[in-house]
Scaffold this motif. Structure first.
Motif, PDB file in Angstrom:
ATOM      1  N   SER A  25      -7.315   6.539   3.752  1.00 34.84           N
ATOM      2  CA  SER A  25      -7.788   7.170   2.515  1.00 34.84           C
ATOM      3  C   SER A  25      -8.099   6.057   1.535  1.00 34.84           C
TER       4      SER A  25
ATOM      5  N   SER B 157      -1.467   8.298   6.760  1.00 39.37           N
ATOM      6  CA  SER B 157      -2.542   7.694   5.971  1.00 39.37           C
ATOM      7  C   SER B 157      -1.960   6.607   5.076  1.00 39.37           C
TER       8      SER B 157
ATOM      9  N   HIS C 175       0.830  -1.211   0.000  1.00 38.52           N
ATOM     10  CA  HIS C 175       0.000   0.000   0.000  1.00 38.52           C
ATOM     11  C   HIS C 175       0.865   1.261   0.000  1.00 38.52           C
ATOM     12  N   GLU C 176       0.390   2.287  -0.696  1.00 35.40           N
ATOM     13  CA  GLU C 176       1.045   3.598  -0.664  1.00 35.40           C
ATOM     14  C   GLU C 176       0.659   4.301   0.638  1.00 35.40           C
ATOM     15  N   SER C 177       1.614   5.016   1.191  1.00 33.81           N
ATOM     16  CA  SER C 177       1.349   5.740   2.436  1.00 33.81           C
ATOM     17  C   SER C 177       1.847   7.172   2.314  1.00 33.81           C
TER      18      SER C 177
ATOM     19  N   GLU D  41      -3.278   4.147   1.847  1.00 37.85           N
ATOM     20  CA  GLU D  41      -4.360   3.954   0.877  1.00 37.85           C
ATOM     21  C   GLU D  41      -5.000   2.578   1.012  1.00 37.85           C
ATOM     22  N   GLU D  42      -6.320   2.557   0.825  1.00 41.03           N
ATOM     23  CA  GLU D  42      -7.103   1.330   0.771  1.00 41.03           C
ATOM     24  C   GLU D  42      -6.924   0.448   2.000  1.00 41.03           C
TER      25      GLU D  42
END
Length: 171
Positions: A170, A129, A102-104, A131-132
């Motif tokens: 997010s 945050s 996941h991107e953070s 993502e997903e």
């Protein structure tokens, strides 16, 4: 002290003392990425010297106070850049160790307040945050990264100011 907060139920901003100044910085991709300084100098003139290819270049960054117009970077911004980058990289490591792609993003605010004991003090706050990912999972991963991050350790050492870690999902 670390406080983990849920941004969907933020504490009443009126209950906190009003800061004299707030630096805001966003980091994406940790040490492999970049930081965005929301109130930095309009232009950045970076001087680099390369006398020897084996030696890292020197970079000169202008410094200044938090007054507008910003002529250089101030301590609040440097602290925000350091913590957002370090926490962002540590979070990337935690995600990788758990096999998560996941991107953070880590955003840091550093508020400057008058200290009742004299002078000034900083109150840093990080918003993490991923993502997903559900807020409960983000909170657990953010806390794991915060526990391992060297800058977080510095900020939470005995006698350090209050540090707040805020978690946001997010989608």
């Amino acid at each position: 002290m670390m406080t983990t907060a849920d941004p969907s139920s933020p504490s009443d901003p009126e209950s906190r003392p009003r800061p004299l100044y707030t630096a805001r910085v966003d980091n994406s991709r940790g040490t492999s990425g970049q930081v965005r300084i929301h109130d930095g100098p309009a232009s950045l003139d970076v001087a680099q010297r390369r006398d020897d290819a084996a030696v890292e270049p020197e970079i000169e960054l202008p410094t200044g106070g938090p007054r507008s117009p910003a002529q250089g970077f101030n301590p609040e911004q440097f602290l925000a850049m350091a913590w957002s980058t370090c926490l962002g990289e540590t979070l990337r490591v935690v995600l990788s160790e758990r096999g998560l792609a996941h991107e953070s993003r880590v955003s840091v605010e550093v508020e400057m307040h008058r200290d009742p004991a004299g002078g000034f003090r900083f109150t840093p706050r990080a918003l993490v945050s991923i993502e997903e990912m559900a807020p409960r999972e983000v909170r657990e991963l953010a806390e794991a990264a915060h526990t391992r991050c060297p800058v977080s350790k510095l900020l939470t050492a005995p006698g350090a100011s209050d540090v707040e870690l805020v978690v946001a999902a997010s989608g």
